[in-house]
Design an enzyme around this catalytic site. Structure first.
Site, PDB file in Angstrom:
ATOM      1  N   GLU A   1      -8.032   2.831  -5.777  1.00 15.93           N
ATOM      2  CA  GLU A   1      -8.721   2.186  -4.656  1.00 15.93           C
ATOM      3  C   GLU A   1     -10.203   1.959  -4.975  1.00 15.93           C
ATOM      4  O   GLU A   1     -10.777   2.649  -5.842  1.00 15.93           O
ATOM      5  CB  GLU A   1      -8.566   3.051  -3.392  1.00 15.93           C
ATOM      6  CG  GLU A   1      -9.180   2.484  -2.113  1.00 15.93           C
ATOM      7  CD  GLU A   1      -8.768   1.048  -1.776  1.00 15.93           C
ATOM      8  OE1 GLU A   1      -8.794   0.174  -2.680  1.00 15.93           O
ATOM      9  OE2 GLU A   1      -8.444   0.782  -0.608  1.00 15.93           O
TER      10      GLU A   1
ATOM     11  N   ARG B   1       0.864  -1.172   0.000  1.00 14.47           N
ATOM     12  CA  ARG B   1       0.000   0.000   0.000  1.00 14.47           C
ATOM     13  C   ARG B   1       0.909   1.233   0.000  1.00 14.47           C
ATOM     14  O   ARG B   1       2.097   1.139   0.296  1.00 14.47           O
ATOM     15  CB  ARG B   1      -0.883   0.006   1.255  1.00 14.47           C
ATOM     16  CG  ARG B   1      -1.887  -1.118   1.248  1.00 14.47           C
ATOM     17  CD  ARG B   1      -2.609  -1.238   2.594  1.00 14.47           C
ATOM     18  NE  ARG B   1      -3.432  -0.082   2.893  1.00 14.47           N
ATOM     19  CZ  ARG B   1      -4.116   0.059   4.038  1.00 14.47           C
ATOM     20  NH1 ARG B   1      -4.051  -0.882   4.972  1.00 14.47           N
ATOM     21  NH2 ARG B   1      -4.848   1.136   4.248  1.00 14.47           N
ATOM     22  N   HIS B   2       0.332   2.378  -0.312  1.00 13.75           N
ATOM     23  CA  HIS B   2       1.048   3.661  -0.249  1.00 13.75           C
ATOM     24  C   HIS B   2       1.442   3.967   1.204  1.00 13.75           C
ATOM     25  O   HIS B   2       0.932   3.337   2.139  1.00 13.75           O
ATOM     26  CB  HIS B   2       0.104   4.754  -0.755  1.00 13.75           C
ATOM     27  CG  HIS B   2      -1.225   4.681  -0.057  1.00 13.75           C
ATOM     28  ND1 HIS B   2      -1.428   5.216   1.192  1.00 13.75           N
ATOM     29  CD2 HIS B   2      -2.384   4.058  -0.403  1.00 13.75           C
ATOM     30  CE1 HIS B   2      -2.664   4.961   1.569  1.00 13.75           C
ATOM     31  NE2 HIS B   2      -3.273   4.254   0.629  1.00 13.75           N
TER      32      HIS B   2
ATOM     33  N   ARG C   1      -1.545   9.539  -3.314  1.00 17.47           N
ATOM     34  CA  ARG C   1      -0.776   8.837  -2.273  1.00 17.47           C
ATOM     35  C   ARG C   1       0.057   7.690  -2.848  1.00 17.47           C
ATOM     36  O   ARG C   1       1.168   7.420  -2.376  1.00 17.47           O
ATOM     37  CB  ARG C   1      -1.714   8.350  -1.159  1.00 17.47           C
ATOM     38  CG  ARG C   1      -2.914   7.510  -1.618  1.00 17.47           C
ATOM     39  CD  ARG C   1      -3.957   7.506  -0.506  1.00 17.47           C
ATOM     40  NE  ARG C   1      -5.121   6.632  -0.702  1.00 17.47           N
ATOM     41  CZ  ARG C   1      -6.208   6.937  -1.394  1.00 17.47           C
ATOM     42  NH1 ARG C   1      -6.256   8.083  -2.090  1.00 17.47           N
ATOM     43  NH2 ARG C   1      -7.230   6.100  -1.451  1.00 17.47           N
TER      44      ARG C   1
ATOM     45  N   HIS D   1      -3.498   0.141  -3.037  1.00 17.18           N
ATOM     46  CA  HIS D   1      -4.366   0.458  -1.898  1.00 17.18           C
ATOM     47  C   HIS D   1      -4.872  -0.818  -1.246  1.00 17.18           C
ATOM     48  O   HIS D   1      -4.795  -1.898  -1.831  1.00 17.18           O
ATOM     49  CB  HIS D   1      -5.541   1.298  -2.402  1.00 17.18           C
ATOM     50  CG  HIS D   1      -5.087   2.486  -3.194  1.00 17.18           C
ATOM     51  ND1 HIS D   1      -4.892   3.718  -2.634  1.00 17.18           N
ATOM     52  CD2 HIS D   1      -4.724   2.615  -4.510  1.00 17.18           C
ATOM     53  CE1 HIS D   1      -4.444   4.567  -3.552  1.00 17.18           C
ATOM     54  NE2 HIS D   1      -4.342   3.910  -4.703  1.00 17.18           N
TER      55      HIS D   1
ATOM     56  N   ASN E   1      -5.938   8.152   6.216  1.00 20.03           N
ATOM     57  CA  ASN E   1      -5.690   6.992   7.083  1.00 20.03           C
ATOM     58  C   ASN E   1      -5.710   7.428   8.548  1.00 20.03           C
ATOM     59  O   ASN E   1      -6.238   6.723   9.408  1.00 20.03           O
ATOM     60  CB  ASN E   1      -4.328   6.334   6.792  1.00 20.03           C
ATOM     61  CG  ASN E   1      -4.258   5.649   5.440  1.00 20.03           C
ATOM     62  OD1 ASN E   1      -3.256   5.730   4.745  1.00 20.03           O
ATOM     63  ND2 ASN E   1      -5.328   4.959   5.058  1.00 20.03           N
TER      64      ASN E   1
END
Ligand code: F6P
Length: 408
Positions: free
Chosen positions: A294, A221-222, A274, A360, A228
């Site tokens: 995502e 994931r980023h 991101r 994502h 988040n």
């Protein structure tokens, strides 16, 4: 997400031992299962091992040995009977995994299936490259139950003798009226004959992209984003300082890990900020793909899970009940994501260089689910933490996995 099948599909593998039939059959099953189809392999070798024990010598496979021949035919029929019974109970794609190496044998299979209104597609795997056969024997056969506790040299000699028996009787697939796919050297060349329909055509494309060169696939994931931190879904937020820290660690980690790879990796990321920031910090230029964006939270984009529960309680309940099929209002479901990510899976399969995917939570779940052979139902709840890179190396029958948590 999947196209309904007018009638069940039966794929009948054809080929000498050690031509990768079981490898292809299992890859196909995994791909189909991940897509949501009910798919199953019926492997005649497993019937032999279960009924007659694993330690049959090469002479058992000699076509001029009448007892061996009768026993092998009975096993092949038992597996086919079970396949048919399974199709009758709603199975959608059945794969009959055996050598099926003579015209007579294939005619029997075709006749038996025709009684059920089924028409097979023969999938023949042939190899012109002796090194590929040798590698296959060493990687899969010598560790198979057939040769457990045997010394590798005599196991190798016995297996070569088994192949030689089959070679004497082997007749390649050539029926001009039937449907077949010939795969030469696992994906180097493909011949598709009388293949029509969405799914069969897709399977041909999938098969033509497979290979057996081991290479790592890195999934991450980023770095942590502002959303988040707040627990908000979707959006296009920037990274936090912690997230930027991960980006630096990731870059160092991958440069070290890939230093000896010989070839630069393919780096793919989504089109969201991101992921592009995370992948953009790597020393290889990333390709950004919409299909890696995502899951689209539609009307809920930018909301927290608490806000969703308060404002759309019915939706929150429906999602908790069936996270795979629930579709956000004007957005996507996990099934939609599986469908959209599917071409990326085929592209990853095709690559011989290492691949790095920066995407994502939902998208990495989907990719990871495919490479580790998960059912679609499992995919939406797989654990894919932030700041962790997953290294997968696809092997003949699965994938080796390592996870590295990188600070901060
Ligand atoms: O929370 C980060 C995130 O990537 C969201 O943008 C996305 O909606 C979510 O994870 C997907 O996870 P889940 O399907 O468990 O809500």
């Amino acid at each position: 997400m999947m196209f309904p099948l007018a009638r069940p599909l039966v794929l009948v593998m054809v080929g000498l031992p050690a031509r990768g039939k079981t490898y292809l059959a299992r890859k196909l099953t995994r791909y189909l299962t991940w897509h949501g189809y009910r798919a199953e392999v019926f492997n005649v070798g497993n019937y032999r091992r279960a009924r007659l024990g694993a330690d049959q010598p090469a002479t058992f496979f000699d076509p001029s040995n009448p007892e061996g021949r009768a026993a092998r035919e009975a096993l092949a029929e038992a597996a086919l009977d079970d396949l048919i019974a399974w199709v009758r109970t709603g199975g959608q794609v059945a794969i009959y995994d055996a050598t099926n190496s003579t015209r007579a044998r294939r005619a029997t299979v075709r006749r038996r299936l025709a009684e059920e209104g089924l028409e097979p597609i023969f999938v023949e795997s042939a190899t012109t490259d002796a090194a590929l056969v040798e590698a296959n024997v060493r990687e899969t056969k010598l560790s198979s139950p057939d040769y457990r506790d045997k010394d590798p040299d005599s196991a190798m000699a016995d297996f070569r003798a088994r192949i030689a028996h089959y070679e004497r009787a082997y007749e390649p697939v050539d029926d001009p009226d039937g449907s077949f796919v010939k795969i030469i050297d696992i994906g180097r060349k493909i011949i598709a004959h009388r293949i029509s329909g969405y799914l069969p055509a897709q399977l041909v494309s999938y098969l033509s992209n497979l290979h057996v060169t081991p290479r790592p696939i890195y999934l991450t994931r980023h770095g942590e984003s502002e959303y988040n931190l707040d627990g908000r879904v979707g959006g296009d937020p920037e990274l936090t300082d912690r997230g930027l820290g991960y980006v630096r660690h990731l870059s160092q980690f991958l440069q070290r890990a890939l230093a000896e790879a010989g070839e630069p990796p393919q780096v793919w990321c989504s089109t969201l900020r991101r992921a592009m920031i995370t992948a953009g910090a790597l020393p290889w230029s990333p390709v950004s793909l919409r299909s890696l964006d995502e899951i689209d939270a539609g009307a809920c984009d930018g909301w927290t899970y608490d806000e969703i529960a308060a404002r759309l309680p019915e939706d929150a309940r429906a999602r908790a009940h069936d996270k795979l099929r629930y579709r956000y209002p004007r957005g996507e479901s996990y099934l939609d994501v599986i469908q959209r990510v599917q071409p990326v899976v085929v592209e990853i399969e095709r690559q011989r260089a290492p691949v790095v995917v920066v995407a994502h939570n939902a998208v990495i779940r989907v990719l990871y689910g495919y490479f580790t052979g998960r059912l679609p139902e499992e995919v939406p709840r797989l654990e894919i933490p932030l700041h962790t890179i997953i290294r997968l190396v696809p092997k003949a029958y699965g994938a080796d996995e390592q996870r590295f948590e990188l600070g901060p």
